[in-house]
Write an enzyme that holds these catalytic residues in place. Sequence first.
Site, short mmCIF file in Angstrom:
data_model
loop_
_atom_site.label_atom_id
_atom_site.label_comp_id
_atom_site.label_asym_id
_atom_site.label_seq_id
_atom_site.Cartn_x
_atom_site.Cartn_y
_atom_site.Cartn_z
N LYS A 1 42.76 20.91 14.51
CA LYS A 1 43.90 20.56 13.61
C LYS A 1 45.07 20.19 14.38
O LYS A 1 45.60 21.03 15.27
CB LYS A 1 44.23 21.89 12.71
CG LYS A 1 42.89 22.29 11.79
CD LYS A 1 43.03 23.51 11.13
CE LYS A 1 43.52 24.69 12.14
NZ LYS A 1 43.27 25.92 11.41
N THR B 1 53.91 26.89 3.62
CA THR B 1 52.74 26.91 4.27
C THR B 1 52.02 28.04 4.78
O THR B 1 51.07 27.96 5.82
CB THR B 1 52.78 25.69 5.33
OG1 THR B 1 53.79 26.31 6.44
CG2 THR B 1 53.50 24.36 5.03
N GLY C 1 49.48 30.54 5.58
CA GLY C 1 47.94 30.66 5.37
C GLY C 1 47.14 29.47 5.07
O GLY C 1 46.05 29.27 4.63
N THR C 2 47.93 28.28 5.76
CA THR C 2 47.30 27.06 5.87
C THR C 2 45.89 27.01 6.49
O THR C 2 44.95 26.54 5.88
CB THR C 2 48.14 25.79 6.40
OG1 THR C 2 49.31 26.06 5.65
CG2 THR C 2 47.52 24.44 6.15
N GLY C 3 45.84 27.62 7.47
CA GLY C 3 44.43 27.67 8.32
C GLY C 3 43.41 28.61 7.40
O GLY C 3 42.33 28.10 7.47
N CYS C 4 43.87 29.56 7.09
CA CYS C 4 42.85 30.43 6.27
C CYS C 4 42.41 29.70 5.09
O CYS C 4 41.35 29.71 5.02
CB CYS C 4 43.60 31.78 6.05
SG CYS C 4 44.36 32.62 7.25
#
Length: 273
Positions: free
Chosen positions: A176, A207, A209-212
């Site tokens: 990412k 944003t 918690g975007t990766g989760c």
Amino acid sequence: MSKTLKKVLTIAGSDCSGGAGIQADLKTMCAHRVYGMSVITSVTVQNTQKVYAAQDIDPEIVTGQIRAVYEDIQVDAVKIGMVSNVQIIQAIKEELLRQKAKNIVLDPVMISKSGFSLLKEEAIAAMSELLQIADIVTPNIPEAELLSGIKIKGPKEMERSARVISERGAAAVLIKGGHLPGSALDIFCYKGQFYPFESPKIPGKNTHGTGCTLSAAIASNLAKGLMPVEAIKQAKAYVGQGIKDGLAIGHGVGPLGHLNEIYRQLERIEESR
């Protein structure tokens, strides 16, 4: 419905403020119309401003949670998030192998947005054990640099890093690129080919918690039978909308609007009555 409903397990840390970790994962799974289940690896003390502390769960309890789910319920996909120490990493790997788990998406969570270390230094090397059982690994730029040892300045280094991580056992790698300047470019390395996913960066500070959310969405899509490239494409679209719908909750970085589309549908139903 229950016969066709896909079931997805998240193995991750708990965020008491509800924006990341298993709370974000379960909301994401709900939005994707799959049945979400959770194995808690750590209880964190956090809010929209920072992570203050974390208490790891006993590895035997982590194993027991996984085993209890698999002994009773069919699991169509697994998302792995925060795993902070070597013992928990080994426990997860051994039990998922024992259960012949499929569609495993690994989000190698290492450092929070506020700078709190979510992965103990001695556990970084052990992360390779989870790479070996993952179908897709989703590191951001700092995580990819730690996993590959390559300093990433642009797309070429992203590709090199993805190859190194693949060589260390991952079946497929999505790096990412949100930490880099310019547009949001992600690069997916799958079966020796590179697939770029490029989109403009969406303005907005909410944003958390975007990766989760992205990894949980990918796992949900894999559970529903989508091929990896399409699973990622649809997951990115969901996250993009979630950022646009970000919630100004708290005094720091607010969460994505995980369920805003459902809320909008309910509002339309209520208005039509």
